[in-house]
Motif scaffolding. Structure first.
Motif, PDB file in Angstrom:
ATOM      1  N   ASP A 154       0.855  -1.187   0.000  1.00 21.07           N
ATOM      2  CA  ASP A 154       0.000   0.000   0.000  1.00 21.07           C
ATOM      3  C   ASP A 154       0.891   1.238   0.000  1.00 21.07           C
ATOM      4  O   ASP A 154       1.629   1.489   0.958  1.00 21.07           O
ATOM      5  CB  ASP A 154      -0.909   0.000   1.226  1.00 21.07           C
ATOM      6  CG  ASP A 154      -1.985   1.083   1.149  1.00 21.07           C
ATOM      7  OD1 ASP A 154      -1.880   1.980   0.280  1.00 21.07           O
ATOM      8  OD2 ASP A 154      -2.931   1.033   1.960  1.00 21.07           O
ATOM      9  N   ALA A 155       0.825   2.020  -1.091  1.00 21.36           N
ATOM     10  CA  ALA A 155       1.685   3.196  -1.238  1.00 21.36           C
ATOM     11  C   ALA A 155       1.079   4.458  -0.649  1.00 21.36           C
ATOM     12  O   ALA A 155       1.691   5.527  -0.723  1.00 21.36           O
ATOM     13  CB  ALA A 155       1.992   3.423  -2.719  1.00 21.36           C
ATOM     14  N   VAL A 186       0.291  -1.605 -11.019  1.00 21.80           N
ATOM     15  CA  VAL A 186       0.345  -0.307 -10.348  1.00 21.80           C
ATOM     16  C   VAL A 186      -1.043   0.317 -10.413  1.00 21.80           C
ATOM     17  O   VAL A 186      -1.530   0.663 -11.492  1.00 21.80           O
ATOM     18  CB  VAL A 186       1.386   0.619 -11.007  1.00 21.80           C
ATOM     19  CG1 VAL A 186       1.409   1.972 -10.311  1.00 21.80           C
ATOM     20  CG2 VAL A 186       2.769  -0.024 -10.982  1.00 21.80           C
ATOM     21  N   ASN A 187      -1.675   0.455  -9.259  1.00 25.92           N
ATOM     22  CA  ASN A 187      -3.001   1.068  -9.184  1.00 25.92           C
ATOM     23  C   ASN A 187      -2.853   2.515  -8.737  1.00 25.92           C
ATOM     24  O   ASN A 187      -2.491   2.790  -7.591  1.00 25.92           O
ATOM     25  CB  ASN A 187      -3.876   0.294  -8.194  1.00 25.92           C
ATOM     26  CG  ASN A 187      -4.139  -1.130  -8.645  1.00 25.92           C
ATOM     27  OD1 ASN A 187      -4.921  -1.363  -9.557  1.00 25.92           O
ATOM     28  ND2 ASN A 187      -3.459  -2.083  -8.026  1.00 25.92           N
ATOM     29  N   GLY A 188      -3.103   3.436  -9.658  1.00 25.11           N
ATOM     30  CA  GLY A 188      -2.913   4.845  -9.372  1.00 25.11           C
ATOM     31  C   GLY A 188      -2.070   5.493 -10.448  1.00 25.11           C
ATOM     32  O   GLY A 188      -2.007   5.015 -11.586  1.00 25.11           O
ATOM     33  N   VAL A 189      -1.405   6.576 -10.088  1.00 17.73           N
ATOM     34  CA  VAL A 189      -0.598   7.341 -11.047  1.00 17.73           C
ATOM     35  C   VAL A 189       0.861   7.336 -10.597  1.00 17.73           C
ATOM     36  O   VAL A 189       1.225   8.040  -9.648  1.00 17.73           O
ATOM     37  CB  VAL A 189      -1.106   8.791 -11.173  1.00 17.73           C
ATOM     38  CG1 VAL A 189      -0.249   9.566 -12.170  1.00 17.73           C
ATOM     39  CG2 VAL A 189      -2.564   8.814 -11.605  1.00 17.73           C
ATOM     40  N   LEU A 204       0.816  -2.802  -6.361  1.00 19.20           N
ATOM     41  CA  LEU A 204       0.936  -1.550  -5.621  1.00 19.20           C
ATOM     42  C   LEU A 204      -0.421  -0.862  -5.591  1.00 19.20           C
ATOM     43  O   LEU A 204      -1.045  -0.653  -6.635  1.00 19.20           O
ATOM     44  CB  LEU A 204       1.969  -0.636  -6.280  1.00 19.20           C
ATOM     45  CG  LEU A 204       3.385  -1.205  -6.442  1.00 19.20           C
ATOM     46  CD1 LEU A 204       4.279  -0.189  -7.144  1.00 19.20           C
ATOM     47  CD2 LEU A 204       3.976  -1.596  -5.105  1.00 19.20           C
ATOM     48  N   LEU A 205      -0.863  -0.498  -4.394  1.00 17.64           N
ATOM     49  CA  LEU A 205      -2.145   0.171  -4.216  1.00 17.64           C
ATOM     50  C   LEU A 205      -1.929   1.644  -3.890  1.00 17.64           C
ATOM     51  O   LEU A 205      -0.921   2.016  -3.278  1.00 17.64           O
ATOM     52  CB  LEU A 205      -2.928  -0.490  -3.080  1.00 17.64           C
ATOM     53  CG  LEU A 205      -3.128  -2.011  -3.157  1.00 17.64           C
ATOM     54  CD1 LEU A 205      -3.845  -2.505  -1.904  1.00 17.64           C
ATOM     55  CD2 LEU A 205      -3.897  -2.397  -4.409  1.00 17.64           C
ATOM     56  N   ASN A 206      -2.881   2.480  -4.299  1.00 21.25           N
ATOM     57  CA  ASN A 206      -2.903   3.896  -3.907  1.00 21.25           C
ATOM     58  C   ASN A 206      -1.619   4.644  -4.267  1.00 21.25           C
ATOM     59  O   ASN A 206      -1.094   5.434  -3.481  1.00 21.25           O
ATOM     60  CB  ASN A 206      -3.162   4.015  -2.396  1.00 21.25           C
ATOM     61  CG  ASN A 206      -4.465   3.369  -1.984  1.00 21.25           C
ATOM     62  OD1 ASN A 206      -5.518   3.640  -2.562  1.00 21.25           O
ATOM     63  ND2 ASN A 206      -4.403   2.481  -0.990  1.00 21.25           N
TER      64      ASN A 206
END
Length: 252
Positions: free
Chosen positions: A8-9, A55-58, A34-36
């Motif tokens: 969780d990032a 990779v979930n997010g930017v 990878l979250l957030n």
């Protein structure tokens, strides 16, 4: 059976996040989710094992720089500098990508669902038996393929967030290009070409090459490859092996 690690990032500084990633790889993870992710830089840099990332997010700048063999799927947009000097592996971006995508890239493949920014493919080159490929489903900014020395860029101009009247590619296409090839689906006015470039007829091997990568792009993002291939492609390359030779050596 593979080992999956989820990180969780959210609120994690980029240095700490990348250390967590490296530790997971050292401990044998072959799949990392990878979250957030919210702008953390350097994700996947220099990874030289066949690890699969989601990779979930930017992700932030320079994702996958110097990467050698990993696979990264981004569920979202990506910032500037993706695949900087990437040597091998694959990246899928289910959204848009920023400027200088593929800077100095010398192997592997990057596929982007939608638009890409400025100076995409700058200094891209083939290296030994490797030849990098960038496929973008939308439109591109100025200086696409600037100083390109090898590899291929395929720009589809279809899945774009830009206004309809925006050209498929910006100004100074391929400025300084002296190797490689750019394929563009759709019309490109000749005045947009950089000095030393020209349109070339498509050969059978060009069509086969485009189809292979278009089919993979369509599979990655839920598109229809036949619909893409029904369009007209233009092939852009230097008009000679040394398009800028007379700028440095006098000719009679």
């Amino acid at each position: 059976m593979g080992k999956k690690v989820t990180l969780d990032a959210n609120g994690v500084y980029y240095r700490q996040l990348n250390e967590q990633i490296r530790e997971a790889v050292r401990n044998g993870a072959d799949e990392i989710e990878l979250l957030n992710v919210r702008g953390q830089r350097y994700i996947g840099n220099a990874i030289d094992k066949p690890v699969r990332f989601t990779v979930n997010g930017v992700p932030g700048q320079d994702m996958a720089a110097f990467m050698r063999g990993a696979f990264i799927r981004v569920e979202g947009n990506a910032q500037d500098g993706v695949a900087n000097t990437m040597d091998d592996g694959q990246i899928e971006i289910n959204g848009m990508a920023g400027d200088v995508l593929g800077y100095g890239m010398r192997g592997g493949r990057v596929m982007v669902k939608q638009d890409v920014g400025y100076r995409v493919g700058i200094h891209m080159k083939a290296y030994m038996d490797k030849s990098p490929v960038i496929v973008a489903g939308g439109k591109a900014g100025d200086f696409l393929g600037e100083y390109m020395a090898g590899g291929a860029i395929i720009l589809l101009g279809m899945d774009s967030t830009m206004p309809v009247e925006t050209p498929i590619t910006g100004r100074s296409l391929g400025t300084g290009m002296h190797g490689g090839v750019i394929y563009i689906r759709g019309d490109v006015p000749e005045y947009q070409l950089g000095p030393g470039l020209s349109f070339h007829p498509l050969e059978d091997e060009d069509i086969a090459f485009i189809r292979k990568h278009v089919e993979d792009w369509a599979s990655a993002f839920g598109k229809d490859a036949d619909e893409v291939m029904a369009g007209t492609f233009r092939k852009v390359q230097p008009f000679s092996k040394r398009p800028y030779g007379n700028m440095y050596v006098g000719t009679n």
